[in-house]
Design an enzyme around this catalytic site. Sequence first.
Site, PDB file in Angstrom:
ATOM      1  N   CYS A   1      -1.414 -12.149  -0.518  1.00 35.42           N
ATOM      2  CA  CYS A   1      -2.188 -10.951  -0.163  1.00 35.42           C
ATOM      3  C   CYS A   1      -3.484 -11.344   0.540  1.00 35.42           C
ATOM      4  O   CYS A   1      -4.036 -10.567   1.317  1.00 35.42           O
ATOM      5  CB  CYS A   1      -2.512 -10.145  -1.418  1.00 35.42           C
ATOM      6  SG  CYS A   1      -1.080  -9.713  -2.408  1.00 35.42           S
TER       7      CYS A   1
ATOM      8  N   GLU B   1      -3.369  -3.554  -6.772  1.00 38.71           N
ATOM      9  CA  GLU B   1      -3.804  -4.469  -5.709  1.00 38.71           C
ATOM     10  C   GLU B   1      -2.698  -4.430  -4.675  1.00 38.71           C
ATOM     11  O   GLU B   1      -1.541  -4.706  -4.980  1.00 38.71           O
ATOM     12  CB  GLU B   1      -4.018  -5.880  -6.263  1.00 38.71           C
ATOM     13  CG  GLU B   1      -4.724  -6.813  -5.283  1.00 38.71           C
ATOM     14  CD  GLU B   1      -3.756  -7.741  -4.585  1.00 38.71           C
ATOM     15  OE1 GLU B   1      -3.584  -7.567  -3.346  1.00 38.71           O
ATOM     16  OE2 GLU B   1      -3.194  -8.612  -5.235  1.00 38.71           O
TER      17      GLU B   1
ATOM     18  N   THR C   1       0.833  -1.198   0.000  1.00 40.56           N
ATOM     19  CA  THR C   1       0.000   0.000   0.000  1.00 40.56           C
ATOM     20  C   THR C   1       0.872   1.255   0.000  1.00 40.56           C
ATOM     21  O   THR C   1       0.577   2.231  -0.705  1.00 40.56           O
ATOM     22  CB  THR C   1      -0.915  -0.005   1.231  1.00 40.56           C
ATOM     23  OG1 THR C   1      -1.717  -1.202   1.211  1.00 40.56           O
ATOM     24  CG2 THR C   1      -1.831   1.204   1.253  1.00 40.56           C
TER      25      THR C   1
END
Length: 541
Positions: free
Chosen positions: A327, A293, A267
Amino acid sequence: MSNSCFKVKKPENEPVLTYDKESSERMNLKLKISELKQKHYEIPLIIGGKEVHTGQTQECIIPHNKNHVLATYHMAGEKEVKLAIEAALEAKREWSKMPWQHRASIFLKAAELLAGPWRTTLNAATMLGQSKTAHQAEIDSACELIDFLRFNVYYMSEIYSEQIISTNESWNRMEYRPLEGFVFAVTPFNFTAIGGNLSISPALMGNTVVWKPSGSAVYSNYFFMKLLQEAGLPDGVINFIPGSGSLIGDIVFNSEWLGGVHFTGSTEVFNGMWKTVGANIDKYRSYPRLVGETGGKDFVFAHKDADVDKLVTALIRGAFEYQGQKCSAASRAYIPESLWNEVKEKLISEVETIKVGDVEDFTNFMGAVIDKKSFDKIKGYIEYANNSNEAEIIVGGNCDDTIGYFIEPTIIATKNPFFKTMTEEIFGPVLTIYVYEDNKFEETLNICNESTVYGLTGSIFSQNRKAIVEMENILEYAAGNLYINDKPTGAVVGQQPFGGGRASGTNDKAGSKLNLLRWVSPRVIKETFNAPGSYRYSFME
């Protein structure tokens, strides 16, 4: 030029090979692993179809045998990044005008090559370079990547066939142009299939790509690049440039021709990209498409009516397959007090049977984490929990990097639903469990929903339909992929398109038409057959 409207066969998901003890696929895979280990590769950049050696190199090592060097790869400098952009723009002229069925044929051929003669190579490279077991490699570098290749072609044909309404007086047509400029693909270490898909999906739609693979996955990604060349991908359509993310990014994000970014990673890095694009927005010929993503803190939430055996299996597979380096991996769980003693007993009993080690030993369930940096980070979280009076390690917790980067499957129990390991992404084989009072079901659901910034995957367990509905509703934005009575991992192309919201990304759903639509810029054409000859309308009379 052909005047036919071509149809693409609707794909079926690639069958997963099991690698049973006496199977031919197991024998062939072991032979390929041995072959790759005996050879040292020198991996170049591939720019405009040409191999480029810069002399600035890094090593590809085996995470579970850190002293074994598989390959040396060359890294891009400023000159090579600029050459890659130029090559992409040059190739775009012909590639974007190539009839779509010929672009489709290249990627369908790549799928067939991967399903056949290249399967063992990609799987063996993924096992060695990324420390995946045979099963984890098979579902990634074989099946998922084959599915991306085939389903993307099918979705492309569906997109092109979707047209707008015409009238007797005019014919309205919709064109799906590629973006203006090039697409920058930045790919992660943990899935060979993601590395492939982030570069091929924009390319399929007529774009050209500058691809920066993760340094920890260069080995398998290079073999996929060579496969694409064998399938007939023209020079310059995808340009393969391993190297420093900051160096490459500085040049790419300053190019007026940046048309889009296809990203999977942290992120923090994606936020940085977004800020840079915003700061540079006046430089670009168009608004770049940003598709990302990113992180996740994925949950399993159990209701008091959950099936304990299925819940325990989901927790173990969801948290510890591929060392928790997904993830989507289960990283936090909420268990009702009435089930906790039974769940705890079965979890400890099962986790203690898990074997961790060299993935060439097919009896091992887990391999090593990817590198020293990850090892140290994960170990730090375990030590933090071990020294806290708010948490207890109930199983696992040992770390050993003597031979490879091995971390035991570790389960932490905490009394605090906002404890550090309940809210921060760890990306390793660590599961933290919070036990809630049965009468605080709704309150705890709200904590699950609000306690992290992420919204990627999650799973809910109950045999009570009313409870399932309530969990679905409260956790509406907590997960872009929600699983009922199953682990929160294992999305299949075409069945569960993947992606999340909040700080987990733009939720553009890899493995669906939604993702491919981000790589086109539609143009509407209206052709009028008998246009008016005067500006006057009848109401003016």
